[in-house]
Design a protein around this motif. Structure first.
Motif, mmCIF file in Angstrom:
data_model
loop_
_atom_site.group_PDB
_atom_site.id
_atom_site.type_symbol
_atom_site.label_atom_id
_atom_site.label_comp_id
_atom_site.label_asym_id
_atom_site.label_seq_id
_atom_site.Cartn_x
_atom_site.Cartn_y
_atom_site.Cartn_z
ATOM 1 N N SER B 14 0.851 -1.194 0.000
ATOM 2 C CA SER B 14 0.000 0.000 0.000
ATOM 3 C C SER B 14 0.882 1.237 0.000
ATOM 4 N N GLU B 15 0.369 2.293 -0.577
ATOM 5 C CA GLU B 15 1.106 3.547 -0.602
ATOM 6 C C GLU B 15 1.445 3.974 0.826
ATOM 7 N N GLY B 16 2.685 4.379 1.040
ATOM 8 C CA GLY B 16 3.109 4.823 2.358
ATOM 9 C C GLY B 16 3.708 3.734 3.233
ATOM 10 N N THR B 17 3.615 2.483 2.809
ATOM 11 C CA THR B 17 4.193 1.372 3.580
ATOM 12 C C THR B 17 5.562 1.006 3.016
ATOM 13 N N PRO B 18 6.369 0.275 3.814
ATOM 14 C CA PRO B 18 7.731 -0.051 3.349
ATOM 15 C C PRO B 18 7.724 -1.054 2.194
ATOM 16 N N VAL B 19 8.797 -0.964 1.411
ATOM 17 C CA VAL B 19 9.006 -1.885 0.298
ATOM 18 C C VAL B 19 10.243 -2.734 0.587
ATOM 19 N N LEU B 20 10.136 -4.036 0.337
ATOM 20 C CA LEU B 20 11.272 -4.948 0.428
ATOM 21 C C LEU B 20 11.234 -5.867 -0.778
ATOM 22 N N LEU B 21 12.265 -5.781 -1.615
ATOM 23 C CA LEU B 21 12.413 -6.687 -2.749
ATOM 24 C C LEU B 21 13.683 -7.488 -2.504
ATOM 25 N N ARG B 22 13.542 -8.804 -2.508
ATOM 26 C CA ARG B 22 14.639 -9.658 -2.079
ATOM 27 C C ARG B 22 15.441 -10.217 -3.248
ATOM 28 N N CYS B 23 16.761 -10.287 -3.034
ATOM 29 C CA CYS B 23 17.665 -10.774 -4.067
ATOM 30 C C CYS B 23 18.821 -11.516 -3.419
ATOM 31 N N ASN B 24 19.082 -12.729 -3.896
ATOM 32 C CA ASN B 24 20.276 -13.471 -3.509
ATOM 33 C C ASN B 24 21.148 -13.665 -4.746
ATOM 34 N N TYR B 25 22.440 -13.671 -4.532
ATOM 35 C CA TYR B 25 23.350 -13.799 -5.657
ATOM 36 C C TYR B 25 24.332 -14.930 -5.430
ATOM 37 N N SER B 26 24.956 -15.345 -6.502
ATOM 38 C CA SER B 26 26.034 -16.318 -6.442
ATOM 39 C C SER B 26 27.133 -15.837 -7.378
ATOM 40 N N SER B 27 28.352 -15.780 -6.851
ATOM 41 C CA SER B 27 29.458 -15.312 -7.678
ATOM 42 C C SER B 27 30.763 -15.926 -7.180
ATOM 43 N N SER B 28 31.583 -16.355 -8.118
ATOM 44 C CA SER B 28 32.888 -16.910 -7.778
ATOM 45 C C SER B 28 33.903 -15.810 -7.482
ATOM 46 N N TYR B 29 33.596 -14.615 -7.900
ATOM 47 C CA TYR B 29 34.520 -13.496 -7.757
ATOM 48 C C TYR B 29 33.856 -12.414 -6.915
ATOM 49 N N SER B 30 34.595 -11.382 -6.623
ATOM 50 C CA SER B 30 34.020 -10.243 -5.929
ATOM 51 C C SER B 30 33.011 -9.572 -6.837
ATOM 52 N N PRO B 31 31.750 -9.601 -6.469
ATOM 53 C CA PRO B 31 30.724 -9.152 -7.421
ATOM 54 C C PRO B 31 30.490 -7.654 -7.395
ATOM 55 N N SER B 32 30.016 -7.147 -8.501
ATOM 56 C CA SER B 32 29.319 -5.869 -8.532
ATOM 57 C C SER B 32 27.839 -6.189 -8.637
ATOM 58 N N LEU B 33 27.038 -5.458 -7.904
ATOM 59 C CA LEU B 33 25.604 -5.716 -7.874
ATOM 60 C C LEU B 33 24.836 -4.443 -8.183
ATOM 61 N N PHE B 34 23.744 -4.614 -8.867
ATOM 62 C CA PHE B 34 22.952 -3.477 -9.315
ATOM 63 C C PHE B 34 21.464 -3.781 -9.114
ATOM 64 N N TRP B 35 20.708 -2.727 -8.977
ATOM 65 C CA TRP B 35 19.253 -2.798 -9.126
ATOM 66 C C TRP B 35 18.862 -1.838 -10.248
ATOM 67 N N TYR B 36 18.101 -2.395 -11.194
ATOM 68 C CA TYR B 36 17.539 -1.584 -12.272
ATOM 69 C C TYR B 36 16.022 -1.590 -12.141
ATOM 70 N N VAL B 37 15.401 -0.511 -12.614
ATOM 71 C CA VAL B 37 13.940 -0.419 -12.622
ATOM 72 C C VAL B 37 13.465 -0.209 -14.053
ATOM 73 N N GLN B 38 12.325 -0.825 -14.353
ATOM 74 C CA GLN B 38 11.737 -0.663 -15.675
ATOM 75 C C GLN B 38 10.259 -0.334 -15.513
ATOM 76 N N HIS B 39 9.885 0.863 -15.892
ATOM 77 C CA HIS B 39 8.483 1.227 -15.892
ATOM 78 C C HIS B 39 7.831 0.705 -17.172
ATOM 79 N N PRO B 40 6.524 0.516 -17.162
ATOM 80 C CA PRO B 40 5.838 -0.105 -18.294
ATOM 81 C C PRO B 40 6.203 0.531 -19.634
#
Lengths: 117, 115
Positions: B14-40
């Motif tokens: 709901s509008e005004g409430t917290p947002v949590l989007l979960r992500c787990n990763y796997s990498s053999s090396y020191s990773p770079s991590l990103f979040w991208y957003v795509q609107h319709p």
């Protein structure tokens, strides 16, 4: 500074037809990429290039060819289109790293929506 | 090999409430991590990135993410959702040690915001 541009924005093909998608960037980036986006699949890498005159295969290269004759342009070709290639295609670029590490953020074009009938 | 898993395909708040989007990763090396957003019907926009500096990363539009190596997680949060946050969000991993490596995308989380 237009960033990354893609031509055309929309296209409808018949099975067996060919076409070329053009990606252009004006940021002097070394690395360029072609992705396809399908529902529920995220973006998947088709081909990429780490410099002018170089190309390499990504995760889903079959049915596609690419060329990087100029640093600013990256072309994606479909020689004989199939319905399975109906998708949204995104081009991206990044400047690359000093030691060849492509860790910098990628800049995306607006996408090309392709339908193959 | 690198991979990323977004644990929810769809999140509704709901509008005004917290947002949590979960992500787990796997990498053999020191990773770079990103979040991208795509609107319709739009292209992808970078929200934030982690490249081995501070583990708590602040991005645009009030979003932030925390890199937790012990949990191999990079969850995206926002204290208060806005209607304009409704979009698809992608968690992305890239290796620092492989030249020319492209980004590996998660399958995306669709965020819906109701009034």
């Amino acid at each position: 500074n237009a960033g990354v541009t893609q031509t055309p924005k929309f296209r409808v093909l018949k099975t067996g037809q060919s076409m070329t998608l053009l990606c252009a960037q004006d940021m002097n980036h070394e690395y360029m990429y072609w992705y396809r986006q399908d529902p529920g699949m995220g973006l998947r890498l088709i081909h990429y290039s780490v410099g002018e005159g170089t190309t390499a295969k990504g995760e889903v290269p079959d049915g596609y060819n690419v060329s990087r004759l100029k640093k600013q342009n990256f072309l994606l070709g479909l020689e004989s289109a199939a319905p399975s290639q109906t998708s949204v295609y995104f081009c991206a670029s990044n400047k690359g790293g000093i030691s060849g590490r492509a860790y910098n953020e990628q800049f995306f074009g607006p996408g090309t929506r392709l339908t193959v009938l | 090999a690198q991979s990323v898993t977004q644990l929810d395909s769809h999140v509704s708040v709901s509008e005004g409430t917290p947002v949590l989007l979960r992500c787990n990763y796997s990498s053999s090396y020191s990773p770079s991590l990103f979040w991208y957003v795509q609107h319709p019907n739009k292209g992808l926009q970078l929200l934030l990135k982690y490249t081995s500096a501070a583990t708590l990363v602040k991005g645009i539009n009030g979003f932030e993410a925390e890199f937790k190596k012990s949990e191999t997680s990079f969850h995206l949060t926002k204290p208060s959702a806005h209607m304009s946050d409704a979009a698809e969000y992608f968690c992305v991993v890239s290796s620092n040690d492989q030249a020319g490596t492209a980004l590996i995308f998660g399958k995306g989380t669709t965020l819906s915001v109701s009034s």
